[in-house]
Every structure is written in C-alpha cells, then in structure tokens.
Design a protein around this motif. Structure first.
Motif, short mmCIF file in Angstrom:
data_model
loop_
_atom_site.label_atom_id
_atom_site.label_comp_id
_atom_site.label_asym_id
_atom_site.label_seq_id
_atom_site.Cartn_x
_atom_site.Cartn_y
_atom_site.Cartn_z
N ASP A 122 2.90 7.68 2.51
CA ASP A 122 2.48 6.36 2.05
C ASP A 122 1.56 5.74 3.09
N GLU A 576 2.49 -3.31 -5.93
CA GLU A 576 2.67 -4.14 -4.74
C GLU A 576 2.03 -5.51 -4.97
N SER A 577 2.33 -6.42 -4.09
CA SER A 577 1.78 -7.77 -4.20
C SER A 577 0.26 -7.75 -4.09
#
Length: 745
Positions: A122, A576-577
């Motif tokens: 990641d 994700e944000s």
C-alpha cells in the motif's frame, strides 16, 4: 592502444558477457568453461605475442563475470519460491528491505535466501532500508535478466519484524530529519532539494519530474561522482587543515565515503562513483598516479563481477557513460570551442555537451526523442546545482543534531534548488523541447553515426574533418526537413474519424471515446501535464463524460487537467477520504457526479455504454471493483464496439464473466497495464481485433507481461501499447469489421 584505454576491451567483454548470459542463466556454467579455456589459450599465446595480452585480459575478465552469474543465478530463484509463483500459491515470507520505498514499492531480499524481490505494498507502507518485514504475498517470477527475481503482491498488511541495524537506522534518521527540515520549503525547490543533495526524489512532483527529463536535467537528482568528490574533497581539506598525516586523511575520507553511500543508498550510479573514489584513494595511498579512464574501467569491471545484473541497469550505464564522456570528450571539446567562444564559456559548455553526447544513445532507448535544449539548460543550471548539493548535504547532517540550524541551511539550499527547477520548467515549456527521432536499435545506430561525424567535424583534422563537416551539414538539413515534414505528415495522416484514443501518459490509463462532437474520457493518468498535452494535441476542450474507474494514482492523478472541463463524472467506489475530496472538487467545479454499478446504461452521441462491473451492493474497492464499460453502436453505421477493463484482475474478470454475457468486440482496453493477472478465457470470449495497453516505458512492474502478450496473440488481438506506440488512435475501417489504427510513433 593508448595506455589509459588498455582496460577498455575488458570492460566491453565483461558488459557483453554479463548482459547476454543473465538473460539465459542456465547457459552460464558452460559459457564460463568456454571463456576460461579461451582466456587460458590467449594467455599462453600472449607470452611470445604480446599483442594478445589485451584480448587475454578481456577473456579473463569475462570469465570472472560469467562465473559470477553461474554462482548467483540459482540462488536468486529458490525452488520453493519459483513453484509458488508457477502455481499461484501465496506464501508467508520475511523480506529484508534493501531499496528506498516509492509509492509503497520497495526492493528487498527474502530472508534465508538470495532472492531479490520487489514488493508492491500500500502507498502508506514505507519501511526503512535494512528493516525486516513479514507479509503473506502472491509471487510472480520475472523474466531472466531483470534486477529482481520475483514480484511480491501482499495479501493483507506488511508487518515490521524488526528495525534496521544501527548504521542503517542512523542513515534513515538522518534522511528523515532532512526531509522534515525541507518539508516547509516552498515548491518546487523544496521538493527538489533532497534530490539534488542525496538523490531522494520522493517529493519531486510529477510535472517537475517530467520537466527535468524534458530539459535533460534529471541527472542532477542522481547521486554521482560529483557528490562523492564533494564529500571526499571536503574531508581531505578539513583533515589537512587539522594537520593530520596522509594515511589518517585517506582513512577518514574512506570512512566518510562509506557513510555517504549508506546515507544516500547504494544505487547503481552511487556504487560506480563510490568505487571510483575508493580506487582513487587507494592509488594515492600507494603513491600511484590516478588516471580517470583506467579508474573508471577498473570500477566498472569490479562492479560487474560483484553484480552482473548491473549490466542491464540503465542507471549504471548512464552513470558510466556520462563519466566516460567527461573524461574523454570534455577537454578536447573545450579546446575546440575556444576557437569561437571565450575560454570560460567553452569550458563550462563542454561539460554538459560531453555528457549528453555520451549518454544520449542510451537515453534514446528509454525515450525516442532528443532534448533539443539540454545543453543550454545544463549550462544555466550548472552554477546552482553544486551549491544546492553542498548546502543540502550540510543541512542533512545538521538536521540530525541541530534541527533548527539544519532548517536554516535548508532555506539557503532552497534558493539554488528553485533556480534549477525554474530552468527545467522554462526549457521544458519551450516549443520543440523534444525533437523527434526514431527509436529502437536502428535509431540508436543512426544517432551514434551522427554523433561520431559531428565529433570528427569538430575535433578531427585534414580530409576526415572536411568530410565529416559535409556529412554533419547534410544530416542537419535532413533532420530539419524530416522533423518539419514529419509534423505535417502526422497531422495530415491522422484519421479524422477516430473513435477511440489512448493517450501516452506514462504508467497509467487515459482513454478517450468520441462520437461526433461528444467526448468521454476514461481515467486520467498520473500526470496532469501529460494529460493536458494529449487533450490539447487532439483538440479536446469540454468533456461530456469523465469516468473514474477507481482511485489509484495512475488513474486519477491527472485530475487537475480536467477538473473544470467535465459535465458528468461516473465514478467507481471511493476507498479513502482523499477519494471523496476529489469527487467533491469535481462537483464544486460544476460536474454531475454519479456512482456506477453493473447494469447502468447511458449514451454518448450515437454510442451507447453499459457498465459490466462492479457488482451492485458489493463493498469491494480498488482494482477488483474497477468500472468496466461496454461500448456499442445501437444505430449501426461506421462504428467500433469496445470493452474497457480498467484494472480488473483475473478473479474479478472471472466473476464478471459469470455474471454478464461477454460480447465480442472490436477494441479491448487491456486490464491493469498488461499485468499477468488476467483471464485468458475472458479475452478469448471478447475476441478483440486490437488491444490497447496504457503502460510506461520505464515502469518497474514488467508491464506488459509476456503472459498477457501471449494471451492477446492466442486470441488474434493485435497489441498496441503506449510505451512503444505513443498516442494511439483507432477508427472504423472502410469495410464493416475493419479497424484502422494510427500511432504517433
């Protein structure tokens, strides 16, 4: 042969032997025996015939390199790892990190083996060099000759087992402190300073990175002999001022050199520079003269014996060639240029000119074009780059012991770093920054011939010089005519009725669909500047539809180029944000943002689209949930059908094939840049005429893989790839089912 060039045949023999045999390692033992026999025969024959001494030396050096391949190759591919890769079975592994992390990727060696691997973790995962991590991963075996033997794709988190040893931990802390000290500096100089000082380019933004390459300044962020010379010279000067004896000065310089290599990490260019510096220090200690070319040759031979896989490293080749150019061409060019230029300007200009002449044939293999402003860009950047390097190094060392002082010095280093960034941006933006040139071996051979003619025209004497001048003049006129004519032919030859276009945006996807005046863009690549250039080249302004198949950086990183152009945005599932913020930016710019699931439909001009994936009510995100679209022609006419697979892997492709009827189409947008994670059955059912692959020329993933190319070949699908073909346009042919293809290369 001049004495300083006597090691050159050995260098060539080593490089060729290593470069060939690492591609077929099973032949290494037999090749070693043959080379040893040849070397022994030449050595015996050289006793009465001294002319054979150099061939004997070359054969002996090649024998050592071949022997190194024969010994190392089996250990690089342990049987259990190779079997797991072949069977698709995941393994629990421990990996010792050996290379700097980049967007989650890091190099290392599997514990208990000598297997070099590249881990695709990641983006937030950045273990320090020297640390050991545990992970469960799927393995893919690379083709022989690659610098890593396996690619690892973790299933789950990468866990830290233990940190790096003390020396590497010190280097990590120093690097981290320097990055922290420079993090508050204004961009782009702030992101460039660590690259100029210690070769850390993790904070260099994509547009600046592209500008550095376009203006032939990217070598400034690769730690080289200049950096090592600065360190060694500074240490020798300080110890001399302190009155230390010569052995002490040399010993302290050697220790400082080792510490510097650990600090900047042993990249190929660093190793070459460090070994040369070490050999020079040893020569001084022994009271022997230090001639540059023999030291370079000896360093290259030693490094190829230690690691034959360096023979296929572009970084190593460019480092060695640049140094060779400076050692052999810079002086004569400076003398020649003094005929028409002031002495100081001739000297300054000869350095980048010599380096570019030496390196450009290899650079051409990576990018088939010429940096027409490379020499003036280097000329303007030359005064600032060493200053930024020195101040950056001082700031780096101070950041670990006195952070406020380190930050203050970093601000001083920011000034010359910003100048270098400004020079790169200026020249990259000028018209014709990259001149066209044919790629491949033929293009390299042609460029070498032109460079040789130009050098003879400048440095030669008598009749050869006059002949070379004539050849150079003819070549210049022919090039200008071809470049201007080629630009005209390019515009005239493009199909005006193209329906699909794949932009060359490096390692990423950006595919256009056009029906009349209506245009859709599927994914945005990684670099806004590359996407913006492609849209401008095709005359695309407003976008009726933008599709964000998923939110990996290589699919949405170019968003800045189209934020204010989109009418409707179809989106995969945010994870994700940051993904939600991107969608909010599109909405704030006036776009209608809508999620898309399997079964959703719409139109674009006279075309119709249907989402084949992702499955409704499935909470999966990322590649397995990429949006796959089927484009059809409900009104008939001259039209091509297509399926665009985004980054779906084999498992998701199989699930999709089980959930919907897979159509036969004319065009397939190949999944995941041509990775090996593909379903052969799906491509067989699609039965595409052409397959479009968005892939970067210098990607570290091995894309497109031989496995994927084999799948396309088996189904009769012609592979078109942006790394080789550049911009790709696909249009309907004159007859039904016929596909016309145009590429910029």
């Amino acid at each position: 042969m001049p004495p300083r060039l006597r090691l050159l045949p050995a260098v060539v023999a080593c490089w060729l032997a290593a470069g060939i045999v690492i591609g077929m390692p099973d032949a290494a033992p037999a090749a070693t025996v043959v080379a040893a026999v040849v070397a022994a025969g030449l050595a015996i024959a050289a006793l009465p015939a001294r002319i054979l001494v150099l061939p004997a030396l070359a054969a002996g050096a090649a024998t050592l390199v071949l022997g190194a391949v024969a010994l190392a190759a089996p250990a690089r591919t342990p049987t259990d790892l190779a079997e797991a890769a072949d069977s698709g079975r995941s393994l629990e592994l421990e990996v010792t990190v050996g290379g700097r992390a980049d967007e989650g990727r890091f190099a290392g060696v599997v514990a208990g083996t000598s297997a070099p691997v590249l881990v695709f973790a990641d983006p937030g995962t950045a273990p320090p060099i020297g640390a050991t991590v545990a992970l469960r991963a799927d393995l893919a075996l690379t083709v022989p000759g690659e610098d890593v033997a396996f690619l690892l794709f973790p299933r789950g988190d990468v866990e830290l087992v233990h940190g790096p040893p003390p020396l590497l931990a010190w280097a990590h802390d120093i690097r981290t402190g320097f990055l922290d000290a420079s993090s508050g500096l204004p961009e782009p100089g702030g992101g460039l300073l660590p690259g100029l000082a210690i070769g850390d380019t993790t904070r260099v933004a994509e547009p600046l990175d592209a500008a550095m390459k376009a203006s032939s300044l990217s070598h400034l962020t690769a730690v080289s002999g200049a950096n090592c010379a600065i360190v060694v010279g500074a240490v020798l000067a300080v110890t001399a001022l302190l009155g230390a004896a010569l052995p002490v000065r040399l010993g302290v310089a050697a220790v400082a050199l080792l510490g510097f290599v650990v600090l900047v990490t042993p990249e190929p260019s660093v190793l070459r520079a460090a070994v040369m510096a070490g050999l020079a220090l040893a020569a001084v200690a022994l009271g022997r003269p230090t001639l540059g070319v023999p030291v370079l040759c000896a360093a290259v031979i030693l490094l190829l014996i230690a690691d034959p896989w360096l023979s296929r490293s572009y970084g190593f080749a460019l480092s060695a060639l640049a140094t060779a150019g400076l050692l052999t061409l810079a002086g004569p060019l400076a003398v020649a240029l003094t005929r028409v230029l002031p002495g100081w300007l001739a000297t300054v200009l000869s350095v980048p000119l010599a380096a570019q002449l030496a390196c450009q044939p290899v650079i051409l293999l990576l990018d088939p074009s010429l940096p027409l402003y490379g020499v003036p860009a280097n000329l303007l950047a030359a005064p600032a780059a060493p200053l930024a390097t020195v101040l950056g190094l001082v700031a780096c060392l101070l950041a670990g012991v006195a952070p406020p002082l380190g930050a203050a010095v970093a601000w001083l280093g920011w000034l010359p770093a910003s100048w270098v960034a400004a020079v790169a941006t200026l020249f990259a933006g000028l018209p014709g920054a990259r001149g066209v040139w044919p790629g491949g071996p033929g293009g390299v051979a042609l460029l070498v011939a032109v460079e040789v003619a130009a050098l003879v025209a400048v440095l030669g004497v008598g009749r050869p010089r006059r002949l070379a001048r004539a050849v150079s003049l003819v070549a210049l006129v022919a090039y200008l005519a071809a470049a201007i004519g080629g630009a005209v032919v390019t515009q005239v030859s493009r199909p005006v009725d193209w329906q699909y276009a794949m932009c060359d945006v490096g390692q990423g996807d950006a595919t256009l669909v056009r029906s009349g005046q209506a245009v859709a863009l599927i994914d945005l690549g990684r670099d806004p500047e590359l996407l913006r250039a492609c849209l401008a080249d095709l005359g695309i302004g407003r976008l009726d539809l933008v599709v964000l198949t998923h939110f990996d950086l290589d699919h949405v990183g170019g968003a800045a180029a189209v934020l204010d152009r989109a009418d409707v945005v179809l989106t995969g599932r945010p994870a994700e944000s940051a993904d939600d913020r991107l969608l909010a930016e599109f909405a704030a710019a006036g776009a209608q943002v809508s999620p898309v699931d399997r079964g959703d439909r719409g139109t674009l001009g006279s075309l119709a689209w249907e989402a084949l994936w992702p499955a409704p009510r499935d909470e999966t995100t990322g590649n397995p949930a990429s949006v796959a679209l089927h484009w059809t022609c409900p009104n008939g006419g001259a039209c091509l059908t297509a399926v665009m697979l985004a980054d779906l892997g084999e498992e998701a492709q199989a699930r999709m094939a089980g959930a919907v009827e897979i159509p036969q189409v004319d065009v397939v947008k190949v999944s995941h840049h041509g990775s090996a994670d593909q379903s052969a059955g799906l491509y067989e059912r699609l039965d595409g005429t052409v397959g479009l692959i968005g892939v970067g020329a210098d990607n570290d993933y091995g894309h497109p893989t031989e496995a994927l190319l084999g799948i396309l070949a088996a189904t009769g699908t012609t592979a078109l790839r942006t790394d080789l073909d550049g911009l790709i346009l696909v249009a309907p042919g004159d007859r039904p089912g016929e596909v016309d293809v145009w590429t910029s290369r």
